[in-house]
Design a protein around this motif. Structure first.
Motif, PDB file in Angstrom:
ATOM      1  N   GLY A   1      -1.556  10.856 -12.842  1.00 45.59           N
ATOM      2  CA  GLY A   1      -0.211  11.364 -13.080  1.00 45.59           C
ATOM      3  C   GLY A   1       0.740  10.989 -11.960  1.00 45.59           C
ATOM      4  N   LEU A   2       0.592   9.791 -11.435  1.00 46.80           N
ATOM      5  CA  LEU A   2       1.351   9.378 -10.253  1.00 46.80           C
ATOM      6  C   LEU A   2       2.787   9.036 -10.613  1.00 46.80           C
ATOM      7  N   ALA A   3       3.716   9.492  -9.788  1.00 44.98           N
ATOM      8  CA  ALA A   3       5.133   9.220  -9.979  1.00 44.98           C
ATOM      9  C   ALA A   3       5.760   8.878  -8.632  1.00 44.98           C
ATOM     10  N   GLU A   4       6.980   8.369  -8.670  1.00 46.73           N
ATOM     11  CA  GLU A   4       7.667   7.989  -7.436  1.00 46.73           C
ATOM     12  C   GLU A   4       7.796   9.149  -6.467  1.00 46.73           C
ATOM     13  N   ARG A   5       7.942  10.355  -6.993  1.00 50.82           N
ATOM     14  CA  ARG A   5       8.131  11.513  -6.123  1.00 50.82           C
ATOM     15  C   ARG A   5       6.902  11.798  -5.262  1.00 50.82           C
ATOM     16  N   ASP A   6       5.745  11.242  -5.658  1.00 51.70           N
ATOM     17  CA  ASP A   6       4.517  11.466  -4.884  1.00 51.70           C
ATOM     18  C   ASP A   6       4.421  10.554  -3.663  1.00 51.70           C
ATOM     19  N   ILE A   7       5.240   9.523  -3.596  1.00 51.75           N
ATOM     20  CA  ILE A   7       5.146   8.545  -2.505  1.00 51.75           C
ATOM     21  C   ILE A   7       5.873   9.082  -1.275  1.00 51.75           C
TER      22      ILE A   7
ATOM     23  N   ASN B   1       0.856  -1.178   0.000  1.00 48.78           N
ATOM     24  CA  ASN B   1       0.000   0.000   0.000  1.00 48.78           C
ATOM     25  C   ASN B   1       0.893   1.230   0.000  1.00 48.78           C
ATOM     26  N   LEU B   2       0.508   2.256  -0.736  1.00 46.28           N
ATOM     27  CA  LEU B   2       1.323   3.455  -0.882  1.00 46.28           C
ATOM     28  C   LEU B   2       0.617   4.663  -0.279  1.00 46.28           C
ATOM     29  N   VAL B   3       1.327   5.387   0.584  1.00 47.31           N
ATOM     30  CA  VAL B   3       0.839   6.684   1.058  1.00 47.31           C
ATOM     31  C   VAL B   3       1.388   7.738   0.109  1.00 47.31           C
ATOM     32  N   ILE B   4       0.496   8.499  -0.521  1.00 43.69           N
ATOM     33  CA  ILE B   4       0.956   9.480  -1.504  1.00 43.69           C
ATOM     34  C   ILE B   4       0.588  10.897  -1.063  1.00 43.69           C
ATOM     35  N   ASP B   5       1.391  11.829  -1.507  1.00 40.89           N
ATOM     36  CA  ASP B   5       1.224  13.223  -1.124  1.00 40.89           C
ATOM     37  C   ASP B   5       0.208  13.893  -2.039  1.00 40.89           C
ATOM     38  N   ARG B   6      -1.020  13.475  -1.893  1.00 44.54           N
ATOM     39  CA  ARG B   6      -2.135  14.066  -2.625  1.00 44.54           C
ATOM     40  C   ARG B   6      -3.225  14.420  -1.618  1.00 44.54           C
ATOM     41  N   PRO B   7      -3.920  15.541  -1.828  1.00 44.72           N
ATOM     42  CA  PRO B   7      -4.977  15.920  -0.880  1.00 44.72           C
ATOM     43  C   PRO B   7      -6.020  14.823  -0.738  1.00 44.72           C
ATOM     44  N   ALA B   8      -6.495  14.650   0.472  1.00 41.94           N
ATOM     45  CA  ALA B   8      -7.509  13.629   0.731  1.00 41.94           C
ATOM     46  C   ALA B   8      -8.840  14.021   0.116  1.00 41.94           C
TER      47      ALA B   8
ATOM     48  N   GLU C   1      13.752   1.753   3.996  1.00 45.74           N
ATOM     49  CA  GLU C   1      12.908   0.673   3.484  1.00 45.74           C
ATOM     50  C   GLU C   1      11.514   1.154   3.102  1.00 45.74           C
ATOM     51  N   ALA C   2      11.078   2.246   3.721  1.00 45.96           N
ATOM     52  CA  ALA C   2       9.676   2.634   3.571  1.00 45.96           C
ATOM     53  C   ALA C   2       9.453   4.048   3.065  1.00 45.96           C
ATOM     54  N   ALA C   3      10.503   4.849   2.938  1.00 47.27           N
ATOM     55  CA  ALA C   3      10.317   6.236   2.523  1.00 47.27           C
ATOM     56  C   ALA C   3      11.177   6.538   1.311  1.00 47.27           C
ATOM     57  N   PRO C   4      10.670   7.314   0.374  1.00 44.80           N
ATOM     58  CA  PRO C   4      11.454   7.680  -0.802  1.00 44.80           C
ATOM     59  C   PRO C   4      12.661   8.543  -0.436  1.00 44.80           C
ATOM     60  N   VAL C   5      13.656   8.505  -1.276  1.00 45.14           N
ATOM     61  CA  VAL C   5      14.841   9.330  -1.102  1.00 45.14           C
ATOM     62  C   VAL C   5      14.998  10.192  -2.350  1.00 45.14           C
ATOM     63  N   ASN C   6      14.913  11.513  -2.178  1.00 43.54           N
ATOM     64  CA  ASN C   6      15.023  12.426  -3.310  1.00 43.54           C
ATOM     65  C   ASN C   6      14.064  12.043  -4.440  1.00 43.54           C
ATOM     66  N   GLY C   7      12.851  11.679  -4.037  1.00 46.95           N
ATOM     67  CA  GLY C   7      11.847  11.353  -5.044  1.00 46.95           C
ATOM     68  C   GLY C   7      11.993   9.980  -5.647  1.00 46.95           C
TER      69      GLY C   7
ATOM     70  N   ARG D   1       7.419  -0.473  -8.078  1.00 44.60           N
ATOM     71  CA  ARG D   1       7.418  -0.100  -9.493  1.00 44.60           C
ATOM     72  C   ARG D   1       6.271  -0.762 -10.233  1.00 44.60           C
ATOM     73  N   HIS D   2       6.087  -2.059  -9.987  1.00 44.33           N
ATOM     74  CA  HIS D   2       4.996  -2.773 -10.648  1.00 44.33           C
ATOM     75  C   HIS D   2       3.637  -2.174 -10.278  1.00 44.33           C
ATOM     76  N   PHE D   3       3.481  -1.817  -9.000  1.00 41.93           N
ATOM     77  CA  PHE D   3       2.226  -1.231  -8.543  1.00 41.93           C
ATOM     78  C   PHE D   3       1.991   0.117  -9.222  1.00 41.93           C
ATOM     79  N   LEU D   4       3.019   0.954  -9.256  1.00 39.39           N
ATOM     80  CA  LEU D   4       2.891   2.254  -9.913  1.00 39.39           C
ATOM     81  C   LEU D   4       2.501   2.097 -11.382  1.00 39.39           C
ATOM     82  N   GLU D   5       3.120   1.135 -12.062  1.00 41.43           N
ATOM     83  CA  GLU D   5       2.804   0.914 -13.474  1.00 41.43           C
ATOM     84  C   GLU D   5       1.354   0.496 -13.643  1.00 41.43           C
ATOM     85  N   GLU D   6       0.874  -0.369 -12.753  1.00 43.06           N
ATOM     86  CA  GLU D   6      -0.499  -0.856 -12.868  1.00 43.06           C
ATOM     87  C   GLU D   6      -1.507   0.262 -12.574  1.00 43.06           C
TER      88      GLU D   6
END
Length: 516
Positions: A329-335, A254-261, A502-508, A315-320
């Motif tokens: 328009g989801l990208a790794e930087r949003d996670i 499951n991904l927590v993304i920086d998008r308004p609820a 393990e759980a947080a992005p680094v520089n997007g 990566r597979h989840f983002l692609e799907e």
């Protein structure tokens, strides 16, 4: 709450030893203590730190069981969801969900309306307040509610309500406090090295402090293993061949993304094959509002090495998701945070090689293997942890001289309120107070315990593995409470950085994600 030491645990025998401090272990310890039994709970890492922490944070009320034609599970889920909301109304509340419907067959409004009517009748009197409104909305209304996520060709929308956990970590602390106040002894970072078997009975476990190295023997009339994927190994060590009775496991992401609820959880249909009996056209993912962010889940994949984390799955989840809902328009930087954990599943028989199990595993080894004193539990659903705990403790009465008391007591007992985890990060005094409470009253042992599961700072993206002024301030606050020297502070920071990596992005970019 006072954390028990290995010496405390070894001092005298218990009625029940619970091995594994996820939600199933915590609720089993609570159930046993509330029913008058002497109980100890040990967890090799931090309480709730594995799959129980890494979830979509939804209390399912059983709607999905309509498509599996499992009315027993449906009713149990609705009833247990109502328990959680009644027991912890400050942490569990109703949340609306909506999915797109297509055509006029099994994926259309007519079929969903029939399923909704069945659910409404089957769950009558069990749902609790705020969980009505299951049914169908028009195509126009569905497009308005789904917004940019509305797919072409929808003919309506299916709506219902489930429960949402505002803060799963605070819910865990509340459950632990309930068990502690009822007399349970609790200890995290204490590993059950092996179960002890004497003749035809398991009589407890050898335990070891993960950081202290202290070893001891914990004696118990019944040992209950709730250790997830490790349960089979422990059981097999005491009863050779017992591992064959346990399920396989898959990795859930499951991904927590920086998008308004948004106001409601929204379903999107992927092109991956669904594991439901009534196939709605593809695997359904949900975007759920949470703490001003959005959680997307759940993606499942097979595992061969038993590891709970794999960045390739991200990566597979983002692609799907991108294929199913390009408007995001989801990208790794949003996670901002990645939740991954192991769930019971059949492999090679579903989407991504996985078919999620809808029934848990409860093995009374006295009946299954002729070895008393051991019950093994592998749960499939957060919502029904109390119900399974009730069944487990009722079963222990067959093996204990004094059967446990009233099985309804846990239903009637509310969970104690706990202080919010979020703090004013601009105030050193507030940070100091939160760290003091985490270590002195909530059994945090490490900086990672305190940051990741006693505050919301990491999950909400306030901390990462880069240099962070806030992280340094929190470290100093923890060091002040624990009297850590410079060497210990460096060790704690390194351990926290590894956990965050393990759980947080680094520089997007999440570490380890392999590009095509």
């Amino acid at each position: 709450m006072k954390r028990a030491t290995v010496a405390d645990l070894a001092a005298e025998p218990f009625d029940i030893l619970v091995v594994g401090g996820g939600i199933y272990g915590m609720m089993t310890a609570r159930e046993a203590a509330l029913r008058g039994l002497r109980v100890a709970l040990v967890e090799r890492a931090d309480f709730g730190g594995a799959t129980s922490h890494n979830s979509l944070k939804v209390m399912h009320g059983g709607v999905r069981y309509v498509q599996h034609f499992d009315l027993g599970r449906l009713r149990a889920s609705a009833r247990e969801r109502a328990f959680w909301q009644a027991a912890a109304p400050q942490l569990v509340h109703p949340m609306e969900s909506i999915i797109p419907l297509f055509g006029h067959g099994v994926r259309g409004p007519g079929a969903f309306a029939a399923a909704a009517a069945l659910y409404t009748v089957a769950s009558a009197g069990l749902r609790g307040p705020g969980y009505g409104g299951t049914g169908v909305v028009s195509a126009r209304t569905a497009r308005a509610r789904l917004g940019d996520l509305a797919p072409a060709g929808l003919t309506g929308g299916g709506v219902w309500r489930d429960g949402q956990i505002k803060d799963v970590n605070r819910l865990h602390i509340s459950v632990l406090r309930s068990a502690f106040e009822a007399g349970a002894m609790l200890s995290n970072h204490v590993e059950a090295v092996a179960l002890i078997r004497e003749g035809d009975a398991v009589t407890g476990a050898r335990v070891r402090g993960v950081f202290t190295g202290d070893e001891g023997t914990v004696r118990a009339g019944v040992t209950v293993c709730c250790s997830g994927a490790a349960t089979a190994r422990l059981a097999d060590g005491a009863i050779p061949g017992a591992a064959r009775r346990f399920p396989g496991f898959a990795r859930a992401t499951n991904l927590v993304i920086d998008r308004p609820a948004e106001a409601a959880a929204k379903g999107i249909v992927s092109r991956g094959r669904s594991d439901a009996i009534v196939d709605r056209g593809g695997r359904m993912f949900f975007l759920t509002p949470w703490q001003g962010r959005t959680i997307i889940g759940t993606h499942e994949s097979s595992v061969s090495d038993g590891t709970a984390r794999d960045p390739v799955d991200i990566r597979h989840f983002l692609e799907e998701i991108t294929e199913a809902a390009p408007a995001l328009g989801l990208a790794e930087r949003d996670i901002v945070w990645v939740h991954q954990g192991l769930i019971p599943a059949d492999v090679d028989d579903g989407p991504n090689g996985v078919r999620r199990m809808t029934r848990g595993t409860l093995i009374d080894h006295a009946e299954a293997d002729g070895v008393g004193g051991l019950i093994s539990v592998v749960g499939v659903k957060y919502t029904t942890a109390r119900l399974i705990a009730e069944r487990v403790i009722t079963r222990t009465g067959r093996q204990l001289d004094a059967p446990p008391a009233d099985p309804e007591v846990s239903c009637r007992t509310s969970l104690p309120e706990v202080a919010p985890a979020l703090v004013d990060t601009d105030s050193d005094r507030t940070l100091d107070a939160r760290m003091r409470d985490a270590f002195e009253n909530e059994m945090a042992v490490t900086l990672a315990d305190a940051i990741i599961r006693r505050t919301g700072l990491a999950e909400l993206g306030s901390l990462d593995v880069r240099a962070s002024v806030l992280k340094d301030r929190v470290l100093r606050a923890a060091a002040k409470v624990q009297a850590w020297d410079d060497r210990r502070m460096a060790q704690e920071r390194d351990t926290l950085d590894c956990a965050l990596a393990e759980a947080a992005p680094v520089n997007g970019r999440h570490p380890g994600i392999v590009k095509k």
